[in-house]
Design an enzyme around this catalytic site. Sequence first.
Site, short mmCIF file in Angstrom:
data_model
loop_
_atom_site.label_atom_id
_atom_site.label_comp_id
_atom_site.label_asym_id
_atom_site.label_seq_id
_atom_site.Cartn_x
_atom_site.Cartn_y
_atom_site.Cartn_z
N HIS A 3 -8.99 20.55 -22.77
CA HIS A 3 -8.59 21.98 -22.48
C HIS A 3 -7.92 22.61 -23.86
O HIS A 3 -6.72 23.08 -23.80
CB HIS A 3 -7.78 22.18 -21.31
CG HIS A 3 -7.88 23.48 -20.69
ND1 HIS A 3 -8.58 24.49 -21.21
CD2 HIS A 3 -7.11 24.06 -19.53
CE1 HIS A 3 -8.50 25.73 -20.50
NE2 HIS A 3 -7.62 25.29 -19.45
N ASP A 37 0.38 19.56 -14.18
CA ASP A 37 -0.74 20.30 -13.71
C ASP A 37 -1.03 19.68 -12.29
O ASP A 37 -0.40 18.84 -11.85
CB ASP A 37 -1.76 19.61 -14.77
CG ASP A 37 -3.18 20.43 -14.68
OD1 ASP A 37 -3.15 21.03 -13.89
OD2 ASP A 37 -4.02 19.65 -15.20
N CYS A 44 -0.01 24.88 -16.66
CA CYS A 44 -1.18 25.51 -16.97
C CYS A 44 -1.77 26.45 -15.91
O CYS A 44 -2.42 27.66 -16.26
CB CYS A 44 -2.36 24.72 -17.31
SG CYS A 44 -2.75 23.51 -16.06
N ARG A 73 -17.18 26.50 -20.03
CA ARG A 73 -16.40 25.77 -19.18
C ARG A 73 -17.11 24.88 -17.89
O ARG A 73 -18.02 25.38 -17.44
CB ARG A 73 -15.46 26.61 -18.47
CG ARG A 73 -14.95 25.82 -17.02
CD ARG A 73 -13.72 26.68 -16.34
NE ARG A 73 -12.43 26.73 -17.23
CZ ARG A 73 -11.36 26.63 -16.46
NH1 ARG A 73 -11.17 26.74 -15.42
NH2 ARG A 73 -10.31 26.68 -17.36
N ARG A 88 -2.17 32.90 -22.73
CA ARG A 88 -3.80 32.36 -22.99
C ARG A 88 -4.48 33.35 -23.61
O ARG A 88 -5.46 33.24 -24.62
CB ARG A 88 -4.24 32.23 -21.35
CG ARG A 88 -3.51 31.09 -20.72
CD ARG A 88 -4.08 29.81 -21.42
NE ARG A 88 -5.34 29.42 -21.82
CZ ARG A 88 -6.44 29.08 -20.83
NH1 ARG A 88 -6.04 29.10 -19.50
NH2 ARG A 88 -7.45 28.96 -21.36
N GLN A 117 -5.92 26.08 -23.90
CA GLN A 117 -4.62 25.89 -22.99
C GLN A 117 -3.52 25.32 -23.73
O GLN A 117 -2.33 25.87 -23.78
CB GLN A 117 -4.99 25.05 -21.81
CG GLN A 117 -3.72 24.76 -20.87
CD GLN A 117 -3.30 26.01 -20.12
OE1 GLN A 117 -3.98 26.66 -19.52
NE2 GLN A 117 -2.24 26.56 -20.29
N1 NVA Z 1 -6.78 19.72 -14.82
C1 NVA Z 1 -7.11 20.85 -14.18
C2 NVA Z 1 -6.74 22.12 -14.99
C3 NVA Z 1 -6.91 23.58 -14.53
C4 NVA Z 1 -6.79 24.44 -15.65
C5 NVA Z 1 -8.52 20.67 -13.99
O1 NVA Z 1 -9.23 20.35 -14.86
O2 NVA Z 1 -8.88 21.40 -12.67
N1 CP Z 2 -5.15 27.41 -16.88
C1 CP Z 2 -6.42 27.49 -16.64
O1 CP Z 2 -7.29 27.17 -17.41
O2 CP Z 2 -6.65 28.39 -15.72
P1 CP Z 2 -8.06 28.75 -15.12
O3 CP Z 2 -8.74 27.56 -14.28
O4 CP Z 2 -7.78 30.09 -13.88
O5 CP Z 2 -8.91 29.43 -16.09
#
Ligand code: NVA
Ligand code: CP
Length: 321
Positions: free
Chosen positions: A144, A239, A280, A117, A308, A147
């Site tokens: 992602h 989101d 999400c 990540r 998830r 997700q």
């Molecule tokens: N668009 C958000 C998703 C978090 C799961 C981010 O990248 O922070």
């Molecule tokens: N939806 C999601 O990816 O959550 P986290 O950022 O908590 O992993």
Amino acid sequence: MSIQETLQTALKGRSLAGRSLLTWLDYTPEEIRFVLDLSKQVKREKNAVCERFKGKTLALLFEKRSTRTRCAFETAFGEEGGHPVFLSTADIQLGAKESIEDTARVLGRMFSAIQFRGFKQSTVEALANYSGVPVYNGLTDAFHPTQALADILTLEENFGACKGKKLCFVGDGRNNVARSLLVISAQLGVNFSIITPKALSPDPELLKICEPLAQRSGASITVCDDRDQVAGADALYTDVWVSMGEESKREERRALLKPYQINQTLMDMTGRKDAIFLHCLPAVKGEEVAAGVIDGPQSRAWDQAENRKHTIKAILLATLL
Ligand code: NVA
Ligand code: CP
């Protein structure tokens, strides 16, 4: 049929073993469908005690924070006898004192698979290219994918087959979650609309890549700034307005996206009492969604979060056994 038998008879002999998941663009619709159906089987059998990952190891690399993704990978893998190892950038030299390529080569000698990540899609690509083991994208600025699989599972749990269902993403149309929903919808035949201010329209190049996929699956893909387009939607999805790494844009985003909050008025504009709300998570209640909606009866955000884990376990089973 056991999960092992399902995997053996899968895809008419074409196994997914050894594959990485960087974006759903790299999978065929049949392969995505297979992992989705496997997720349903994993969920049905969630109380079975198995040790399918015994003797295997998983490196969990995190440049950005996470609750769900980390916990889903760690519990899905660890409960089945696998050994997950969490590594943040405070722990290892990921592109700092050591190149990504060299880190990948070393991790590939010690681990059965790697989850990443972080910021750049090119980092997760380099890990996949140089490690020699399956690599899973647990979120980058671009995509992602794990997700999106949980999102489609949640849609199917509520409405049956996802093909032909209308899913509207309302919010920052260029972010990683919107982009992954775009890809998976085009692959699986979901009618997907991104409702976003013009300044946040998704990358035209990605839309172009998805065009032939949508033509093949029968999906209709639309992008507009008109909130009235939620009419008839099965699901409204949002989101955060400010993704990780974009904190300096908070005020600008608030101003742009304020009219795009999902509140009860917008839910009612679907004209569907059975329309569901998806997110999400994590959510900023009062910004992209009203508390009454995410905590209300139409919300499926908590099922989505649970999903998830089942979908990630299915991805791991399909690619590691
Ligand atoms: N668009 C958000 C998703 C978090 C799961 C981010 O990248 O922070
Ligand atoms: N939806 C999601 O990816 O959550 P986290 O950022 O908590 O992993």
